[in-house]
Design a protein around this motif. Structure first.
Motif, PDB file in Angstrom:
ATOM      1  N   TRP A 159      -2.734   2.997  -5.800  1.00 50.39           N
ATOM      2  CA  TRP A 159      -3.453   1.881  -5.196  1.00 50.39           C
ATOM      3  C   TRP A 159      -4.963   2.115  -5.125  1.00 50.39           C
ATOM      4  O   TRP A 159      -5.445   3.176  -4.747  1.00 50.39           O
ATOM      5  CB  TRP A 159      -2.942   1.608  -3.784  1.00 50.39           C
ATOM      6  CG  TRP A 159      -3.519   0.344  -3.218  1.00 50.39           C
ATOM      7  CD1 TRP A 159      -4.570   0.225  -2.362  1.00 50.39           C
ATOM      8  CD2 TRP A 159      -3.090  -0.986  -3.522  1.00 50.39           C
ATOM      9  NE1 TRP A 159      -4.827  -1.098  -2.103  1.00 50.39           N
ATOM     10  CE2 TRP A 159      -3.926  -1.870  -2.808  1.00 50.39           C
ATOM     11  CE3 TRP A 159      -2.087  -1.518  -4.328  1.00 50.39           C
ATOM     12  CZ2 TRP A 159      -3.785  -3.245  -2.869  1.00 50.39           C
ATOM     13  CZ3 TRP A 159      -1.940  -2.886  -4.390  1.00 50.39           C
ATOM     14  CH2 TRP A 159      -2.780  -3.728  -3.671  1.00 50.39           C
ATOM     15  N   ASP A 161      -8.000  -0.707  -3.759  1.00 49.69           N
ATOM     16  CA  ASP A 161      -8.007  -2.064  -3.199  1.00 49.69           C
ATOM     17  C   ASP A 161      -8.824  -2.990  -4.101  1.00 49.69           C
ATOM     18  O   ASP A 161      -9.999  -3.248  -3.860  1.00 49.69           O
ATOM     19  CB  ASP A 161      -8.566  -2.055  -1.775  1.00 49.69           C
ATOM     20  CG  ASP A 161      -8.078  -3.267  -0.990  1.00 49.69           C
ATOM     21  OD1 ASP A 161      -6.901  -3.631  -1.157  1.00 49.69           O
ATOM     22  OD2 ASP A 161      -8.859  -3.852  -0.230  1.00 49.69           O
ATOM     23  N   SER A 165      -5.115  -3.726  -9.020  1.00 48.34           N
ATOM     24  CA  SER A 165      -3.972  -3.153  -8.300  1.00 48.34           C
ATOM     25  C   SER A 165      -3.061  -4.239  -7.751  1.00 48.34           C
ATOM     26  O   SER A 165      -1.826  -4.120  -7.793  1.00 48.34           O
ATOM     27  CB  SER A 165      -4.464  -2.265  -7.154  1.00 48.34           C
ATOM     28  OG  SER A 165      -4.901  -1.015  -7.630  1.00 48.34           O
ATOM     29  N   ALA A 169       0.872  -4.585  -8.797  1.00 49.71           N
ATOM     30  CA  ALA A 169       1.933  -4.492  -7.791  1.00 49.71           C
ATOM     31  C   ALA A 169       2.799  -5.750  -7.796  1.00 49.71           C
ATOM     32  O   ALA A 169       4.027  -5.676  -7.718  1.00 49.71           O
ATOM     33  CB  ALA A 169       1.326  -4.259  -6.417  1.00 49.71           C
ATOM     34  N   VAL A 184       3.280   4.040  -1.910  1.00 50.76           N
ATOM     35  CA  VAL A 184       1.952   3.527  -2.214  1.00 50.76           C
ATOM     36  C   VAL A 184       0.963   4.644  -1.956  1.00 50.76           C
ATOM     37  O   VAL A 184       0.828   5.120  -0.815  1.00 50.76           O
ATOM     38  CB  VAL A 184       1.610   2.285  -1.358  1.00 50.76           C
ATOM     39  CG1 VAL A 184       0.341   1.620  -1.886  1.00 50.76           C
ATOM     40  CG2 VAL A 184       2.764   1.300  -1.335  1.00 50.76           C
ATOM     41  N   VAL A 203      -0.028  -3.049   2.317  1.00 51.82           N
ATOM     42  CA  VAL A 203       0.717  -3.162   1.059  1.00 51.82           C
ATOM     43  C   VAL A 203       2.191  -2.811   1.279  1.00 51.82           C
ATOM     44  O   VAL A 203       3.093  -3.503   0.784  1.00 51.82           O
ATOM     45  CB  VAL A 203       0.110  -2.251  -0.024  1.00 51.82           C
ATOM     46  CG1 VAL A 203       0.917  -2.332  -1.312  1.00 51.82           C
ATOM     47  CG2 VAL A 203      -1.340  -2.642  -0.287  1.00 51.82           C
TER      48      VAL A 203
END
Length: 276
Positions: A159, A161, A165, A169, A184, A203
């Protein structure tokens, strides 16, 4: 998102059989149709000012025959594996740049399976970078000999941000639901660990609402390269899949990947799902 159509490259690299087997496993687990894609481009004809007129036509014919034979062999291998697994299949075969064919065929697919970087690209097999950056679909990069299946094993989400990503996902959700659980992971400087923990918790909670059992972990950056930290942690978790956004920029007419993306593609022995 659901996955109902898979494309798998039939390029003649050393990992083709393993890629076909995995594609059949995924098609069965996801109740999806599987389409094999074979393509081979004509390589440039050597030029000689003394022999060009006499030889160019013969060489073009020879190269076309060789390309057609390679596509035909790819189809035979694909259909043999798929028939043994009773998979619902289709086939696309062309004498054309392999990445161009895969990217065009992606209009009717949900996930594309390709080999990692290897010596068949770009004429006899698709360059994974061209597919990741050009297909507009998530791409599962399958190593020549995957250490584990992405089905029923832990999955790692690398991950950052970012848009990339988040896309990766979301695209991986159907596979994450078939994994044992998801971890994660983020690698960041120590002074950013607190905010990273908050982001990762968000997440993990989002994944949970989709029925994916998830945990999160922040790895504080040190002298070890980020990609190696992620790969080592995935190995320690006995993972079968790594999910990551693909980062890079366009330099003139060629995509140049970021360092972490490039290292994951080059070094991962696990299946790697990427999106851009």
């Amino acid at each position: 998102m659901t996955i109902k159509t898979l494309l798998v490259s039939a390029s003649n690299d050393v990992g083709r059989d393993a890629r076909f087997d995995l594609a059949c496993d995924l098609a069965k687990a996801l109740h999806a149709r599987l389409i094999g894609v074979g393509a081979c481009a004509l390589e440039a004809v050597p030029t000689d000012p003394f022999w060009a007129g006499a030889m160019t036509g013969e060489l073009l014919g020879l190269y076309r025959d060789m390309a057609a034979q390679e596509v035909s062999e790819g189809r035979s291998s694909f259909e043999m594996v798929a028939a043994a697994r009773a998979a619902e299949t289709g086939w696309i075969g062309m004498i054309e740049h392999p990445a161009t064919v895969l990217n065009a065929a992606a209009r009717a697919a949900d996930l594309i399976l390709v080999a990692g970087p290897n010596d068949t690209t770009p004429f006899r097999g698709p360059d994974p970078v061209e597919v990741i950056t050009g297909a507009g679909r998530p791409v599962l990069v399958v190593p020549a000999a995957p250490l584990a299946s992405p089905l029923g094993r832990p999955a790692v989400i690398a991950w950052k941000d970012s848009r990339e990503s988040r896309l990766a996902a979301a695209a991986a959700l159907p596979l994450l639901k078939k994994a044992r659980d998801a971890h994660v992971l983020a690698v960041c400087p120590e002074d950013q660990a607190d905010i990273a923990n908050i982001q990762l918790a968000d997440v993990a909670a989002w994944l949970g609402r989709h029925g994916v059992k998830a945990s999160s972990e922040v790895l504080v950056r040190n002298e070890t390269k980020t990609a190696r930290r992620l790969l080592d942690r995935a190995a320690a978790l006995n993972a079968g899949l790594i999910v990551a956004g693909a980062y890079g920029h366009l330099r003139l007419t060629e995509w140049v990947l970021g360092g972490v993306t490039r290292s994951l593609l080059a070094d991962s022995e696990l299946c790697l799902l990427m999106a851009r």
